[in-house]
Design an enzyme around this catalytic site. Structure first.
Site, PDB file in Angstrom:
ATOM      1  N   LYS A   1      -9.942 -30.494  -9.230  1.00  0.00           N
ATOM      2  CA  LYS A   1      -9.057 -31.586  -8.941  1.00  0.00           C
ATOM      3  C   LYS A   1      -9.537 -32.213  -7.876  1.00  0.00           C
ATOM      4  O   LYS A   1      -9.976 -31.678  -6.854  1.00  0.00           O
ATOM      5  CB  LYS A   1      -7.579 -30.733  -8.803  1.00  0.00           C
ATOM      6  CG  LYS A   1      -6.502 -31.759  -8.687  1.00  0.00           C
ATOM      7  CD  LYS A   1      -5.324 -30.999  -8.618  1.00  0.00           C
ATOM      8  CE  LYS A   1      -3.980 -32.026  -8.303  1.00  0.00           C
ATOM      9  NZ  LYS A   1      -2.573 -31.227  -8.320  1.00  0.00           N
TER      10      LYS A   1
ATOM     11  N   SER B   1       0.835 -32.900 -11.618  1.00  0.00           N
ATOM     12  CA  SER B   1      -0.042 -33.910 -11.115  1.00  0.00           C
ATOM     13  C   SER B   1      -1.551 -33.356 -11.455  1.00  0.00           C
ATOM     14  O   SER B   1      -2.408 -34.169 -11.223  1.00  0.00           O
ATOM     15  CB  SER B   1      -0.046 -33.817  -9.570  1.00  0.00           C
ATOM     16  OG  SER B   1      -0.420 -32.625  -8.866  1.00  0.00           O
TER      17      SER B   1
ATOM     18  N   SER C   1       2.671 -28.411 -10.509  1.00  0.00           N
ATOM     19  CA  SER C   1       1.623 -29.212 -10.994  1.00  0.00           C
ATOM     20  C   SER C   1       0.446 -28.540 -11.764  1.00  0.00           C
ATOM     21  O   SER C   1      -0.508 -28.979 -12.270  1.00  0.00           O
ATOM     22  CB  SER C   1       0.914 -29.799  -9.601  1.00  0.00           C
ATOM     23  OG  SER C   1       1.683 -31.138  -9.626  1.00  0.00           O
TER      24      SER C   1
HETATM   25  N1  GLN Z   1       5.875 -33.105  -9.916  1.00  0.00           N
HETATM   26  C1  GLN Z   1       6.112 -32.551  -8.618  1.00  0.00           C
HETATM   27  C2  GLN Z   1       6.108 -33.530  -7.580  1.00  0.00           C
HETATM   28  O1  GLN Z   1       5.805 -34.858  -7.942  1.00  0.00           O
HETATM   29  C3  GLN Z   1       4.911 -31.486  -8.399  1.00  0.00           C
HETATM   30  C4  GLN Z   1       4.013 -31.864  -7.937  1.00  0.00           C
HETATM   31  C5  GLN Z   1       2.925 -30.819  -7.536  1.00  0.00           C
HETATM   32  O2  GLN Z   1       3.105 -29.618  -7.902  1.00  0.00           O
HETATM   33  N2  GLN Z   1       1.793 -30.994  -6.872  1.00  0.00           N
HETATM   34  O3  GLN Z   1       6.209 -33.392  -6.712  1.00  0.00           O
END
Ligand code: GLN
Length: 474
Positions: A76, A151, A175
């Site tokens: 990532k 994400s 994410s």
């Molecule tokens: N969708 C969640 C957020 O926007 C989780 C993001 C993540 O786990 N990095 O915070």
């Protein structure tokens, strides 16, 4: 060359002489090129990966190769890899190059994994659809009109489209698990502190964890074992010993609970609910104890997550100031305008929204009303979760309330997007490990994931039972 389900299959093919690390890397490079339209890779390290493959082929021949020889990994774009660019999918890190490698990257390389490139994600890992990325949305390989999730959308799509064998993601509120569910692959968030966060660009430090996205349980187990363990560079990393995660199907029956409020949530797609209830009946029929319990914090789980993570993010992201890293506004005239303009121009909308929200909840007049209160709610959630996991081996829940939605539909109202995280933030608030398994496909042919949560540091048990669930899928 075929789509290898696991590293074991790759090792068999290497042994039989039908493939080499070099041919595997070439296979992925071709596929990455062919599927550019999915917008998965931000950068491919083609030459370097091929050179490394040649070197590892020699090591295999000499019998000195590491345990991950033959595994091609995508990382990532929020994980440091020395000498390589890193942007967290943000304009503000334009041109930035890592000065050191994340501990997870070091540990994979030490076992002879090949890192083939860095993949797209939401900007600073903030999002549930990979739509906040500076590079644009990642398309879902199962249906390119749909989002890949976020994400770690690039990581999940890379594995689902067979553009690598395994990908690393990070999970602050879902994410790893949510995009894995949307793309039909396995995603594991380890226990908080199990894996060193050194070299991960911080979003919310008391929530962030790095973990694998894979096609098989075996690969998830192996990668997690290798990246886990104490790291002197991350004082929050745990010294609990890492036992080998060899997958053994559990012979004894398990005690599992599911949460009443989670199934009654109005946003839950009826088709997902039906499949989930079928699974419960099946597990009962197999002799497991499966019982319903209550969890009265569902309504406050998403708000408390967003209060706490934005607070932490507003502090973590203060370092991106136009002076120390990456982008600097060319319109700046003095120090103050350098900060102001670089941050205004460098950060995207969602990131700015969260920095402002986080600054607000931490401001002296509102600190107790929001931040302190959310901390208290977190404690209640942790206590209830620990109590449940004393009585039960696992908590079972859907990973997501819906399947992957169309690109563009949920980026108007942020609170609608935040509700996507309703089932995943629980494990991050509690610090427990959780895995998403691609058990089903919807009537519209989109993957559906189920989520299994276990007690802290019980990754091995979680993975073994996951194997059983995956077997029952066929
Ligand atoms: N969708 C969640 C957020 O926007 C989780 C993001 C993540 O786990 N990095 O915070």
């Amino acid at each position: 060359m075929k789509n290898f389900a696991s590293l074991n299959e790759i090792h068999e093919s290497i042994k039989s002489g039908s493939v080499s690390c070099q041919s595997i890397v070439n296979y992925y490079l071709n596929r990455i090129d062919k599927h550019k339209d999915l917008n998965v890779y931000v950068e491919v390290f083609a030459e370097e990966a091929l050179l490394r493959a040649k070197n590892i082929d020699e090591k295999i021949f000499a019998g000195t190769a590491g345990r991950l020889a033959g595994m091609v990994v995508a990382i990532k774009d929020n994980l440091c890899f020395k000498g390589h660019r890193l942007s967290a999918a943000s304009k503000i890190l334009e041109g930035f190059e890592s000065l050191y490698s994340a501990t997870v990257v070091e540990r994979l390389l030490k076992e002879d994994a090949i890192i083939i490139g860095r993949v797209n994600c939401d900007e600073f890992a903030m999002g549930s659809a990979n739509e906040t990325s500076y590079y644009g949305a990642v398309k879902n390989p199962k249906n390119p009109k749909k989002v890949s999730g976020g994400s770690s959308g690039g990581s999940a799509a890379a594995v689902a489209a067979d553009l690598c064998q395994v990908a690393l993601g990070s999970d602050t509120g879902g994410s790893i698990r949510q995009p894995a569910a949307f793309c039909g692959v396995v995603g594991l968030k380890p226990t908080y502190s199990r894996v060193s966060r050194y070299g991960l660009i911080a979003y919310a430090s008391s929530f962030d964890q790095i973990g694998p996205i894979t096609k098989s349980i075996e690969d998830a187990a192996l990668v997690t074992e290798i990246i886990s363990g104490k790291d002197p560079n991350d004082s929050t990393s745990s010294s609990v010993k890492v036992e080998p995660f060899n997958i053994v199907l559990p012979s004894e029956k398990k005690k599992i609970t599911y949460l009443k409020e989670y199934l009654e949530s109005p946003g839950l797609d009826p088709e997902i609910k039906e499949k989930f209830l079928d699974l419960i009946s099946e597990l009962k029929a197999q002799g497991h104890v499966v019982e319903e319990q209550t969890f009265s914090y569902l309504d406050v789980i998403v708000p408390s997550y967003y209060v706490l993570t934005t607070a932490e993010a507003s502090s973590n992201l203060a370092r991106f100031d136009g002076v120390h890293f990456g982008y600097r506004s060319s319109n700046a005239k003095d120090l103050e305008s350098t900060y102001k303009l670089s941050r205004t121009e460098g950060f995207g909308e969602e990131v700015k929204r969260r920095i402002m929200l986080g600054t607000f909840v931490l401001s002296s007049g509102y600190y107790d009303a929001y931040y302190t209160k959310a901390q208290r709610v977190r404690r209640l959630i942790q206590d209830r979760t620990t109590a449940l996991l004393k009585d039960y081996d696992f908590i079972l829940m859907p990973t997501t309330p819906t399947t992957a939605f169309d690109i563009g539909v949920k980026n108007e109202d942020p609170t609608v997007a935040y509700l996507e995280d309703i089932y995943t933030v629980h494990a991050n608030l509690a610090g427990t490990p959780a895995i998403s398994l691609p058990l089903w496909v919807s009537s519209k042919n989109m993957p559906i994931g189920v989520q299994l949560m276990g007690a802290a540091f019980k990754e091995a048990e979680l993975l073994n039972f996951s194997k059983l669930l995956m077997l029952s899928r066929n």
